[in-house]
Design a protein around this motif. Structure first.
Motif, PDB file in Angstrom:
ATOM      1  N   LEU A  56       0.812  -1.206   0.000  1.00 40.08           N
ATOM      2  CA  LEU A  56       0.000   0.000   0.000  1.00 40.08           C
ATOM      3  C   LEU A  56       0.857   1.273   0.000  1.00 40.08           C
ATOM      4  O   LEU A  56       0.454   2.302  -0.520  1.00 40.08           O
ATOM      5  CB  LEU A  56      -0.959  -0.004   1.184  1.00 40.08           C
ATOM      6  N   LYS A  57       2.050   1.201   0.585  1.00 37.67           N
ATOM      7  CA  LYS A  57       2.934   2.371   0.625  1.00 37.67           C
ATOM      8  C   LYS A  57       3.543   2.640  -0.754  1.00 37.67           C
ATOM      9  O   LYS A  57       3.598   3.777  -1.199  1.00 37.67           O
ATOM     10  CB  LYS A  57       4.044   2.131   1.654  1.00 37.67           C
ATOM     11  N   VAL A  58       3.994   1.583  -1.429  1.00 39.72           N
ATOM     12  CA  VAL A  58       4.630   1.722  -2.731  1.00 39.72           C
ATOM     13  C   VAL A  58       3.600   2.070  -3.798  1.00 39.72           C
ATOM     14  O   VAL A  58       3.836   2.903  -4.668  1.00 39.72           O
ATOM     15  CB  VAL A  58       5.393   0.431  -3.109  1.00 39.72           C
ATOM     16  N   ASN A  59       2.449   1.435  -3.740  1.00 37.34           N
ATOM     17  CA  ASN A  59       1.401   1.644  -4.734  1.00 37.34           C
ATOM     18  C   ASN A  59       0.333   2.566  -4.152  1.00 37.34           C
ATOM     19  O   ASN A  59      -0.744   2.124  -3.760  1.00 37.34           O
ATOM     20  CB  ASN A  59       0.776   0.308  -5.136  1.00 37.34           C
ATOM     21  N   ASN A  60       0.616   3.848  -4.150  1.00 40.00           N
ATOM     22  CA  ASN A  60      -0.314   4.814  -3.570  1.00 40.00           C
ATOM     23  C   ASN A  60      -1.648   4.869  -4.298  1.00 40.00           C
ATOM     24  O   ASN A  60      -2.676   5.152  -3.695  1.00 40.00           O
ATOM     25  CB  ASN A  60       0.304   6.213  -3.559  1.00 40.00           C
TER      26      ASN A  60
END
Length: 84
Positions: free
Chosen positions: A48-52
């Protein structure tokens, strides 16, 4: 009458001891449970952090497709090894 009461008290004590031991067993294995869940939690947070721009539904779809592929591979392995 007194004997029945003593038997009931013994049964009650035995049931209480079994419940306590189940709770202790669950608490004793708490660290291995955390160790098993840590990679999953780290993956979810990282995903979830990498793929905003992705949503939680995209994450579930990604995991479901991966799970289906793994399950399919296990099923095919089972079918191929069953014939031997």
């Amino acid at each position: 009458m007194e004997e029945e009461r003593e038997k009931l008290e013994k049964m009650y004590q035995k049931l209480n001891e079994e419940e306590d031991s189940d709770l202790k067993k669950w608490n004793e294995s708490l660290i291995p449970k955390i160790i098993l869940l840590f990679p999953l939690i780290a993956f979810v947070i990282t995903f979830l952090k990498v793929n905003n721009d992705k949503t939680i539904y995209d994450l579930f779809a990604f995991i479901a497709v991966g799970g289906l592929l793994i399950s399919g591979g296990i099923f095919l392995n089972y079918l191929l090894s069953k014939g031997k």
